[in-house]
Design an enzyme around this catalytic site. Structure first.
Site, mmCIF file in Angstrom:
data_model
loop_
_atom_site.group_PDB
_atom_site.id
_atom_site.type_symbol
_atom_site.label_atom_id
_atom_site.label_comp_id
_atom_site.label_asym_id
_atom_site.label_seq_id
_atom_site.Cartn_x
_atom_site.Cartn_y
_atom_site.Cartn_z
ATOM 1 N N GLY A 1 -40.630 -54.766 -128.450
ATOM 2 C CA GLY A 1 -41.039 -54.049 -129.658
ATOM 3 C C GLY A 1 -39.875 -53.302 -130.276
ATOM 4 C CG ASP A 2 -39.793 -49.917 -130.750
ATOM 5 O OD1 ASP A 2 -40.635 -49.519 -131.569
ATOM 6 O OD2 ASP A 2 -39.873 -49.706 -129.531
ATOM 7 C CB THR B 1 -25.927 -56.086 -142.128
ATOM 8 O OG1 THR B 1 -26.238 -56.243 -143.523
ATOM 9 C CG2 THR B 1 -25.500 -57.416 -141.549
ATOM 10 C CB THR C 1 -44.569 -41.893 -129.749
ATOM 11 O OG1 THR C 1 -43.348 -42.621 -129.478
ATOM 12 C CG2 THR C 1 -45.765 -42.806 -129.528
ATOM 13 C CG HIS D 1 -44.506 -52.623 -138.380
ATOM 14 N ND1 HIS D 1 -45.359 -53.686 -138.562
ATOM 15 C CD2 HIS D 1 -44.185 -52.634 -137.057
ATOM 16 C CE1 HIS D 1 -45.540 -54.303 -137.404
ATOM 17 N NE2 HIS D 1 -44.846 -53.669 -136.483
ATOM 18 C CG LEU E 1 -24.114 -57.734 -135.946
ATOM 19 C CD1 LEU E 1 -24.117 -58.305 -134.528
ATOM 20 C CD2 LEU E 1 -23.754 -58.833 -136.943
ATOM 21 C CG ASP E 2 -25.912 -51.824 -138.609
ATOM 22 O OD1 ASP E 2 -26.108 -50.600 -138.588
ATOM 23 O OD2 ASP E 2 -26.833 -52.651 -138.660
#
Length: 432
Positions: free
Chosen positions: A13-14, A416, A302, A42, A333-334
């Site tokens: 998740g996340d 990115t 949370t 989300h 990726l950054d």
């Protein structure tokens, strides 16, 4: 060409699903949630404005899109009303854009009370649930005592069913957990106050999706949580209470399984996990702290600090198998910018010294598992906001290529940054 596209998390998740769903819904007519509840978080950033959705599909911000909450979702009337109000206060006509399945199980106050009483009773062995009543609501569904959205059409019968189920749960709360009973009249009054709003949005979701398929409409299915939290295939018992894998799309929406055309796995460039459970590549050093800080790794639902670690391609390969993934979207990726070296977990060393390239199933079997790493050069250049593959440093391109080699799945999208414009679509899932 794929008309029915699934977007789901390939880790715990996340991973950044909300932004990608929002981006791809530019071409979609429908966006469907098919599992989970308001334990999802989300986050969307559009023109610098941040929106956090927990229950309503991420397509709700687009006027050309109809958002659907399918039968696999456990629905909290209180959470839905709160989210609807927040969006309507910003001028978004939610009621014109949102539809519900009448088979959605309801999350009511006693589910939340049970969730919290159980976590408290578990003490040090707590699972780390969000405390929102998700698990107990799914339990009621499977035990065939749960109340559903469709029950709200007959208010007298609803009141009778509610009384019966609350007697059962209050007995457990008071006598086993030594907790306070939940007030029946309050639950009934609160639910009746919003019953007509909920029933006004009910539709036959399976029929609607079948008609959409016959017309050739583009439909996006939005997963919540992540593959490795699946109730059946995840690190049990440290899992969520629903099927987060692609199989949940058919059962949680009523779409026939043959009609799923493309499954996009959202993959963070490193690993994170919230709550308890196995996490072989977890970092407890300054690199782990760096990833948390750079990636702002705190839960949207949370606010909890996420655990951080290197990308685990062994676990990701399991996600590839379980979901028959068509492609990846690589996110964050950054966050790796500035690290001298980056690592990929390519195998596990078991306590008996064996090297394995598949994940154990039960949580107990993960004990003593050590990650085996492949180390690659990092990059000092910024990848933040880069919108063209040619603008990425060579070391970052090498990292991307190695992930594709180790998983056998192409990276079709690279994110990115948090804004929907900070994205490279190398292959559009709707065109694949």
């Amino acid at each position: 060409m794929g008309n029915n596209v699934v977007v789901l998390g390939a880790q715990w998740g996340d991973e950044g699903k909300g932004k990608i769903v929002d981006l791809l819904t530019e071409r979609a007519k429908y966006v469907v949630r098919y599992q989970g509840g308001h334990n999802a978080g989300h986050t969307l950033v559009i023109n610098g404005e941040k929106t956090v959705l927990h229950l309503i599909p991420s397509g709700i911000l687009r006027e050309n899109v109809t958002s659907i909450i399918g039968n696999g979702v456990v629905l909290s009337p209180a959470a839905l009303m709160k989210e609807m109000k927040e969006l309507e206060d910003r001028g978004i006509p939610v009621r014109e854009r949102l539809l519900l399945s009448e088979a959605c199980p309801l999350i009511l106050d006693y589910h939340v009370a049970l969730d919290n009483a159980r976590e408290k009773a578990r003490g040090a062995k707590a699972i780390g649930t969000t405390g929102r009543g998700i698990g107990p609501a799914y339990e009621d569904k499977v035990a065939r005592r749960g109340l559903r959205v469709g029950d709200l059409f007959d208010k007298e019968t609803f009141a009778e069913k509610l009384k019966e189920v609350m007697e059962y749960h209050n007995f457990q709360l008071v006598n086993y957990y030594k907790a306070e009973a939940v007030d029946y009249q309050k639950v009934l009054d609160d639910t009746m106050a919003v019953a007509d709003i909920l029933t006004s949005m009910v539709v036959d979701v399976s029929d609607l999706l079948d008609q959409a398929r016959q017309r050739g409409d583009f439909v996006m299915f939005e997963g919540a949580q992540g593959t490795l939290l699946d109730i059946d295939h995840g690190t049990y018992p440290y899992v969520t209470s629903s099927n987060t894998t692609a199989g949940g799309v058919a059962t949680g929406s009523g779409l026939g399984p043959r009609y799923v055309d493309y499954v996009l796995g959202i993959l963070k460039a490193y690993s994170t996990r919230v709550g308890a459970g196995p996490f072989p590549t977890e970092l407890f050093d300054e690199t782990g702290e760096f990833l948390c800080k750079q990636g702002n790794e705190y839960g949207a639902t949370t606010g909890r600090r996420r655990r951080t670690g290197w990308l685990d391609t062994v676990a990701v390969r399991r996600a590839v198998q379980l979901n028959s993934l068509s492609g990846f979207c690589l996110t964050k990726l950054d966050v790796l910018d500035g690290l001298k070296e980056v690592k990929l977990c390519v195998a596990y060393r078991m306590p008996d010294g064996r090297e394995v390239t598949t994940t154990p199933l039960a949580a107990d079997d993960w004990k003593g598992v050590e990650p085996i790493y492949e180390t690659m050069p990092g990059w000092s250049e910024s990848t933040f906001g880069v919108k063209d593959r040619s603008g990425l440093p060579q070391a970052a391109l090498n990292y991307i290529k190695r992930i594709e080699e180790l998983t056998g799945v192409p990276i079709d999208i690279i994110s990115t940054g948090p804004d929907r414009t900070e994205t490279m679509i190398l292959r559009d899932p709707f065109d694949a």
